[in-house]
Design an enzyme around this catalytic site. Structure first.
Site, PDB file in Angstrom:
ATOM      1  N   GLY A 107      -0.451  -3.961  -0.624  1.00 50.03           N
ATOM      2  CA  GLY A 107      -0.209  -4.390   0.749  1.00 50.03           C
ATOM      3  C   GLY A 107      -1.315  -4.030   1.720  1.00 50.03           C
ATOM      4  O   GLY A 107      -1.198  -4.276   2.913  1.00 50.03           O
ATOM      5  N   MET A 109      -4.556  -5.068   1.729  1.00 45.05           N
ATOM      6  CA  MET A 109      -5.507  -6.119   2.083  1.00 45.05           C
ATOM      7  C   MET A 109      -4.781  -7.451   2.203  1.00 45.05           C
ATOM      8  O   MET A 109      -3.570  -7.510   2.118  1.00 45.05           O
ATOM      9  CB  MET A 109      -6.635  -6.135   1.083  1.00 45.05           C
ATOM     10  CG  MET A 109      -7.539  -4.924   1.304  1.00 45.05           C
ATOM     11  SD  MET A 109      -8.906  -4.908   0.195  1.00 45.05           S
ATOM     12  CE  MET A 109      -8.052  -4.893  -1.340  1.00 45.05           C
ATOM     13  N   ARG A 582      -6.129  41.341  -8.381  1.00 43.90           N
ATOM     14  CA  ARG A 582      -6.732  41.864  -7.151  1.00 43.90           C
ATOM     15  C   ARG A 582      -6.032  43.184  -6.846  1.00 43.90           C
ATOM     16  O   ARG A 582      -4.806  43.221  -6.754  1.00 43.90           O
ATOM     17  CB  ARG A 582      -6.522  40.888  -5.998  1.00 43.90           C
ATOM     18  CG  ARG A 582      -7.291  39.579  -6.118  1.00 43.90           C
ATOM     19  CD  ARG A 582      -7.020  38.717  -4.891  1.00 43.90           C
ATOM     20  NE  ARG A 582      -7.910  37.579  -4.773  1.00 43.90           N
ATOM     21  CZ  ARG A 582      -7.596  36.332  -5.119  1.00 43.90           C
ATOM     22  NH1 ARG A 582      -6.404  36.071  -5.634  1.00 43.90           N
ATOM     23  NH2 ARG A 582      -8.463  35.345  -4.946  1.00 43.90           N
ATOM     24  N   ARG A 637      -9.953  43.707 -10.886  1.00 38.20           N
ATOM     25  CA  ARG A 637     -11.095  43.724  -9.974  1.00 38.20           C
ATOM     26  C   ARG A 637     -11.024  44.942  -9.072  1.00 38.20           C
ATOM     27  O   ARG A 637      -9.970  45.202  -8.475  1.00 38.20           O
ATOM     28  CB  ARG A 637     -11.116  42.457  -9.141  1.00 38.20           C
ATOM     29  CG  ARG A 637     -12.333  42.421  -8.233  1.00 38.20           C
ATOM     30  CD  ARG A 637     -12.404  41.191  -7.423  1.00 38.20           C
ATOM     31  NE  ARG A 637     -11.385  41.197  -6.392  1.00 38.20           N
ATOM     32  CZ  ARG A 637     -11.200  40.186  -5.557  1.00 38.20           C
ATOM     33  NH1 ARG A 637     -11.927  39.089  -5.682  1.00 38.20           N
ATOM     34  NH2 ARG A 637     -10.282  40.239  -4.633  1.00 38.20           N
ATOM     35  N   GLU A 767     -20.234  35.555  -7.528  1.00 39.99           N
ATOM     36  CA  GLU A 767     -19.690  34.876  -6.353  1.00 39.99           C
ATOM     37  C   GLU A 767     -20.642  34.888  -5.168  1.00 39.99           C
ATOM     38  O   GLU A 767     -20.331  34.368  -4.107  1.00 39.99           O
ATOM     39  CB  GLU A 767     -18.331  35.485  -5.972  1.00 39.99           C
ATOM     40  CG  GLU A 767     -18.323  36.978  -5.785  1.00 39.99           C
ATOM     41  CD  GLU A 767     -16.940  37.520  -5.428  1.00 39.99           C
ATOM     42  OE1 GLU A 767     -16.044  36.751  -5.061  1.00 39.99           O
ATOM     43  OE2 GLU A 767     -16.775  38.756  -5.495  1.00 39.99           O
ATOM     44  N   SER A 786     -17.229  36.460 -14.307  1.00 32.16           N
ATOM     45  CA  SER A 786     -16.147  35.586 -13.842  1.00 32.16           C
ATOM     46  C   SER A 786     -16.580  35.003 -12.500  1.00 32.16           C
ATOM     47  O   SER A 786     -16.941  35.745 -11.578  1.00 32.16           O
ATOM     48  CB  SER A 786     -14.854  36.380 -13.680  1.00 32.16           C
ATOM     49  OG  SER A 786     -13.863  35.535 -13.147  1.00 32.16           O
ATOM     50  N   GLY A 788     -16.381  33.702  -8.987  1.00 30.73           N
ATOM     51  CA  GLY A 788     -15.507  33.713  -7.817  1.00 30.73           C
ATOM     52  C   GLY A 788     -15.904  32.510  -6.979  1.00 30.73           C
ATOM     53  O   GLY A 788     -16.735  32.608  -6.070  1.00 30.73           O
ATOM     54  N   THR A 789     -15.329  31.382  -7.323  1.00 30.59           N
ATOM     55  CA  THR A 789     -15.816  30.146  -6.687  1.00 30.59           C
ATOM     56  C   THR A 789     -15.374  30.022  -5.235  1.00 30.59           C
ATOM     57  O   THR A 789     -15.922  29.199  -4.508  1.00 30.59           O
ATOM     58  CB  THR A 789     -15.350  28.919  -7.497  1.00 30.59           C
ATOM     59  OG1 THR A 789     -13.965  29.100  -7.797  1.00 30.59           O
ATOM     60  CG2 THR A 789     -16.151  28.771  -8.762  1.00 30.59           C
ATOM     61  N   ASN A 790     -14.416  30.858  -4.805  1.00 31.37           N
ATOM     62  CA  ASN A 790     -14.072  30.822  -3.374  1.00 31.37           C
ATOM     63  C   ASN A 790     -15.259  31.341  -2.564  1.00 31.37           C
ATOM     64  O   ASN A 790     -15.721  30.699  -1.622  1.00 31.37           O
ATOM     65  CB  ASN A 790     -12.854  31.699  -3.076  1.00 31.37           C
ATOM     66  CG  ASN A 790     -11.650  31.329  -3.908  1.00 31.37           C
ATOM     67  OD1 ASN A 790     -11.508  30.181  -4.306  1.00 31.37           O
ATOM     68  ND2 ASN A 790     -10.793  32.298  -4.177  1.00 31.37           N
ATOM     69  N   ASP A 791     -15.739  32.517  -2.953  1.00 29.93           N
ATOM     70  CA  ASP A 791     -16.880  33.065  -2.228  1.00 29.93           C
ATOM     71  C   ASP A 791     -18.157  32.285  -2.519  1.00 29.93           C
ATOM     72  O   ASP A 791     -18.991  32.103  -1.638  1.00 29.93           O
ATOM     73  CB  ASP A 791     -17.077  34.547  -2.588  1.00 29.93           C
ATOM     74  CG  ASP A 791     -16.293  35.447  -1.643  1.00 29.93           C
ATOM     75  OD1 ASP A 791     -16.467  35.283  -0.419  1.00 29.93           O
ATOM     76  OD2 ASP A 791     -15.508  36.274  -2.111  1.00 29.93           O
ATOM     77  N   TYR A 874     -12.808  30.504 -20.157  1.00 22.99           N
ATOM     78  CA  TYR A 874     -11.439  30.401 -19.636  1.00 22.99           C
ATOM     79  C   TYR A 874     -11.448  30.069 -18.157  1.00 22.99           C
ATOM     80  O   TYR A 874     -12.461  30.246 -17.470  1.00 22.99           O
ATOM     81  CB  TYR A 874     -10.660  31.707 -19.885  1.00 22.99           C
ATOM     82  CG  TYR A 874     -11.135  32.896 -19.090  1.00 22.99           C
ATOM     83  CD1 TYR A 874     -10.662  33.133 -17.800  1.00 22.99           C
ATOM     84  CD2 TYR A 874     -12.059  33.791 -19.631  1.00 22.99           C
ATOM     85  CE1 TYR A 874     -11.108  34.225 -17.069  1.00 22.99           C
ATOM     86  CE2 TYR A 874     -12.507  34.881 -18.908  1.00 22.99           C
ATOM     87  CZ  TYR A 874     -12.039  35.095 -17.627  1.00 22.99           C
ATOM     88  OH  TYR A 874     -12.482  36.159 -16.899  1.00 22.99           O
TER      89      TYR A 874
HETATM   90  C1  PEP Z   1     -13.425  34.253  -5.213  1.00 25.99           C
HETATM   91  O1  PEP Z   1     -14.202  34.571  -4.318  1.00 25.99           O
HETATM   92  O2  PEP Z   1     -13.422  33.153  -5.764  1.00 25.99           O
HETATM   93  C2  PEP Z   1     -12.410  35.213  -5.663  1.00 25.99           C
HETATM   94  C3  PEP Z   1     -11.640  34.960  -6.699  1.00 25.99           C
HETATM   95  O3  PEP Z   1     -12.250  36.333  -4.926  1.00 25.99           O
HETATM   96  P1  PEP Z   1     -11.470  36.381  -3.531  1.00 25.99           P
HETATM   97  O4  PEP Z   1     -10.828  35.052  -3.341  1.00 25.99           O
HETATM   98  O5  PEP Z   1     -10.507  37.486  -3.642  1.00 25.99           O
HETATM   99  O6  PEP Z   1     -12.611  36.656  -2.605  1.00 25.99           O
HETATM  100 MG    MG Z   2     -14.381  36.646  -3.791  1.00 32.52          MG
END
Ligand code: PEP
Ligand code: MG
Length: 902
Positions: A107, A109, A582, A637, A767, A786, A788-791, A874
């Protein structure tokens, strides 16, 4: 010059020239029409103008060279196939002009039907239809309406009002009760509306109608609602749409004609059978728009057995050919069945699993293919709770369960209000008679959608299923008053803001808030449903596909868990270890007092006392977790956040001190805290004294944690419980940081484990971008990595992770700078490149280095595929996402042809 002519680009394909695998070029609809044509199914003749033509038109605003001539040539073929000519006043060929992009955008277009009609050919059409004047004039008024709205942007309501006026004057409510004269009058009214808005007469030249309609379909690719839909569905913006020009067949020629849509299995539950809606004496758009209520497809058997039987046999043939659930649009013109569309049908998450399982049983696909056909987002959806119903709750209405789930919220009647209330954090249910593409924003904002008209294939149903939103459609007991912002049902009035609960599986509607219960899929994961002994097709299918995914996947799946309870739940969900424990939560609650003592310590003795008091508490935490994980690896950690996060906020302390002073109370402790908070204040705490830096600056802090871990492992070992601790150092940017921490940690571990040996690994998070770029050096000192893809995302992009998503990501998404937040799904080219470099260089320095990821991306379906490709060992994610990661890790293997890039 002979032989020098450039080969002309081919923009137009006859249906007999294409096939189902050419969706990029011919769009989904065109490719499947070609496929059905080549299967010998009854498809009206026609041709497809390619997406390339659309892209060329959209970039220049003009038809590409040669397109017009190619259309003329195909049109001539079509005319001779049909034995009719476009615009012939005695026996006109009419065509539909339909959009058809690579990915279905229901729906979104444009479509224009009955192109080729004008003041003269309408008479010829009537004669050809056996003197059916009503039909001819109805077709003409539909053309003016659709052409006006689509091609010339005449407001659609004006036509609708004129139609309502005609019905009112006549004293009827159904458009079928308007006769030929009424419709002739309506054509005049429509033409005046058309010229009032466009400043010109309705075009009488059929080829002009055709060309303008084709351009309008091209342009509809960039209509606001299409752009919004693509963004929502993550469909690339540069694909363009194909245009299908198809000889018209008519479902509105009388009671022996009609139109319908059908599914080869139930798209909501996956159950086998025939599902669909049929509407006699109507054109296709009437069904999809939910304008009149349809009858179940089974009733066609009584109305027209021959067409019904033919349809069933075509449906069986299509399923076998496509090896999947197909959805179909068809028209019956005076007892002759025509197939107008087919495609592999959209389905709910539950149906996706159930159907994949059934197709394996039927021998149509294998388990690898079944795994490919479901996904983690669907599994996540099945893990949502459902309504808990007992006799206390009686439904007030029952519609069609169009998209499953349990939604509770305040009733709203307009898309705008839905958006407004949702922005205030309210959960809302959008109630409409039927939805149309302009309701898209409201549908996105709402928790659920409730309509009083339309079947399983109405706009509301199709779009809601695509979005995974709960939807009940066709609840026709609801008397909805949109301007009055209320509906009446069973004598009760429900006004805007009142709470309702809708069940998208059963179609039931309840007043008030119905409590919800967990999903069967979660119960299965939790171990309380045994798939071998229950009569639940969904759970059996999930079990079978998950088992296959587990057998296929190379990636291990761990969980992020900080407590014994989380660890236990994650294990039930299939976690094979803890990838991130954590430790900061262990500093909260009644332990805050001890942390304050640590921070306020005036000398080494006071600090050591505070740490000594924390030690047994930490040790007990670890013992609990090690017990739960029973020998599986547990990555602990060391403390990461800045310590001032454990103190009260500055403003609160300042007020406390002022108030206490006013009252003449003792403020020594408060003042000490306040000055500590002032002293520790940082402009950019995420880039300040945190992670490994804390361990290097505050004597004894990491040592206490390492000791607690090692002592917990020893205590477990003494009790016969195996443990496999891995100590992880956060925020390392230089190998020297890690070496310093590691040297101290190894000494403590050696001392603690002297009499009861246990293995404790020491590794690091990657990270900080510098760590990724010097991973070769860091690997010399790290027993595992490992990510830490957030940081890593925060520092890779320079985006403050706590601020940017709310502050300006909407604009970045709007501008297409990224299609999804890089905090949600890994940015493959940038942050992902850092991951690749660190993996390669880390393993080059230390072959076989164990590498995982523990940032949020570890549970994101797209990112799991990336981590598989890069060759990580992992992923680790929150307990609830563990099944999703298991499934996607299996899918990643199947989709890369079982290859392993390591
Ligand atoms: C990260 O940085 O990806 C991480 C797992 O650590 P935190 O989120 O606790 O900084
Ligand atoms: Mg981190």
């Amino acid at each position: 010059m002979a032989g020098q002519q450039a080969v002309e680009h081919k923009y137009v394909y006859d249906f007999s020239e294409g096939n189902k695998d050419q969706k990029d070029l011919l769009g989904g609809k065109g490719a499947n029409l070609a496929e059905m044509t080549n299967l010998g199914l009854p498809v009206p003749p026609g041709f497809t103008i390619t997406t390339e033509a659309c892209k060329a038109y959209l970039s220049t605003g003009e038809e590409p060279a040669g397109l017009g001539d190619q259309i003329s040539a195909r049109l001539a073929t079509l005319e001779s196939a049909m034995g009719k000519r476009l615009g012939d006043p005695d026996d006109p060929l009419l065509v539909s002009v339909r959009s058809g992009a690579k990915f279905s955008m229901p729906g979104m277009m444009e479509t224009v039907l009955n192109v080729g009609l004008n003041d003269r050919s309408v008479v010829g059409l009537s004669a050809q239809a056996g003197g059916n004047d009503r039909f001819a004039w109805d077709s003409y008024r539909r053309l003016i309406q659709m052409f006006g709205k689509t091609v010339c942007e005449v407001p659609g309501e004006e036509f609708e009002h004129a139609l309502d006026d005609a019905k009112r004057v006549k004293g009827v409510t159904n458009d079928l009760d308007l006769d030929a004269d009424d419709l002739r009058g309506l054509v005049d009214a429509y033409k005046s509306i058309f010229s009032k808005h466009t400043g010109r007469e309705f075009p009488q030249e059929p080829r002009e109608q055709l060309d303008l309609a084709i351009h309008a379909v091209f342009e509809s690719w960039n209509a606001d609602r299409a752009v919004l839909y693509r963004r929502q569905e993550r469909i690339p913006a540069d694909l363009g749409t194909a245009v299908n020009v198809v000889a018209m067949v008519f479902g509105n020629l009388g009671p022996d004609s009609g139109t319908g849509v059908a599914f080869t299995r139930d798209p909501a539950s996956g159950a086998q059978g025939i599902y669909g809606d049929y509407l006699a004496n109507a054109q296709g758009e009437d069904v999809v728009a939910g304008i009149r209520n349809t009858v179940p497809l089974q009733e066609l058997e009584q109305l027209d057995k021959k067409s019904y039987d033919e349809l069933l046999s075509i449906m069986a043939r299509l399923e076998e050919h496509y090896k999947d659930l197909c959805d179909i649009e068809f028209t019956i013109e005076r007892g002759k069945l025509w197939m107008l569309q087919t495609r592999v049908g959209k389905r709910t998450a539950a149906a996706a699993f159930v159907i994949a399982g059934q197709l394996v049983d039927e021998g149509l696909i294998d388990l690898d293919e079944a795994l490919h056909r479901v996904n983690g987002a669907q599994l996540a959806q099945l893990m949502f709770p459902r309504f808990k119903l007992d006799h206390e709750f009686q439904p007030v209405a029952k519609g069609i369960g169009a998209s499953p789930g349990a939604a509770v919220g305040k009733v709203v009647f307009t898309s705008a209000r839905a958006v407004e209330l949702a922005a205030e954090g309210e959960s809302v249910i959008l109630v409409r008679r039927e939805t149309n593409p302009d309701d898209l924003n409201g549908m996105i904002a709402a928790q659920g959608i409730l309509t009083s008209r339309g079947g399983k294939t109405s706009h509301a149903a199709v779009v809601a299923r695509g979005m995974g939103k709960t939807c009940v459609s066709g609840a026709d007991d609801l008397d909805i008053d949109i301007p009055g912002r209320k509906f009446v049902v069973g004598g009760q009035t429900v006004s805007e803001g009142d709470v309702v609960s809708i069940d998208g599986t059963t179609g039931k509607v309840f007043l008030g808030e119905v409590p919800v219960m967990p999903s069967e899929v979660v119960q299965y994961f939790e171990g309380s449903l045994d798939p071998a002994h229950i009569d639940n097709a969904l759970v059996r299918a999930v079990h079978r596909i998950m088992t296959h995914a587990d057998g296929k996947r190379r990636l291990r799946v761990r969980t992020n868990a900080d407590t014994g309870a989380d660890a236990a739940r994650a294990r039930r969900f299939g976690a094979e270890g803890i990838g991130l424990c954590r430790t900061e939560h262990m500093f909260l609650g009644d332990r805050k007092e001890l942390v304050e003592r640590l921070i306020l310590a005036r000398d080494g003795k006071e600090r050591d006392d505070a740490l000594a008091a924390l030690l047994p508490l930490q040790r007990a935490d670890f013992v609990e977790i090690f017990r739960e994980m029973d020998g599986l690896p547990v990555t602990v950690r060391l403390i990461d956040p800045p310590l001032h996060e454990f103190l009260p906020p500055l403003e609160q302390l300042a007020v406390n001190v002022a108030v206490a002073q006013e009252r003449g109370e003792d403020v020594a402790k408060e003042e000490a805290l306040l000055s500590a908070v002032r002293r520790m204040h940082e402009q950019n705490p995420m880039l300040g004294l945190r992670g490994v830096r804390l361990g290097l600056v505050i004597p004894g802090l990491f040592a206490m944690q390492v000791r607690a871990i090692a002592e917990a492992a020893v205590e477990c070992a003494k009790q016969g419980v195996r443990s496999c601790p891995e100590i992880m150092v956060p925020l390392v940017g230089a190998v020297q940081e890690l070496e310093t921490v590691r040297a101290e940690a190894e000494k403590i571990i050696a001392e603690v484990t002297r009499e009861q040996p246990v293995d404790v690994l020491i590794g690091t998070m990657i990270e900080v971008p510098r760590a990724a770029l010097t991973a070769g050096q860091i690997a010399e000192a790290a027993q595992f990595f490992s990510f830490g893809t957030n940081d890593l995302t925060q520092m890779g992009w320079g985006f403050s992770r706590d601020d940017v998503e709310g502050a300006f990501f909407w604009r970045y998404l709007e501008l297409g700078i990224f299609g999804i937040s890089p905090f949600e799904s890994i940015d493959r080219e940038g942050v992902g490149r850092l991951v690749r470099i660190a993996t390669e260089e880390g393993r080059a320095a230390r072959p076989g280095l164990k590498i995982g990821v523990c940032g949020e991306h570890g549970g994101d379906p797209e990112s799991v595929h990336f981590f598989h490709e890069v060759g990580l060992d992992y992923v680790s994610c929150s307990p609830f996402r563990v099944p999703v990661a298991r499934l996607e890790a299996g899918r990643a293997v199947v989709e890369t042809g079982g290859s392993d890039s390591r």
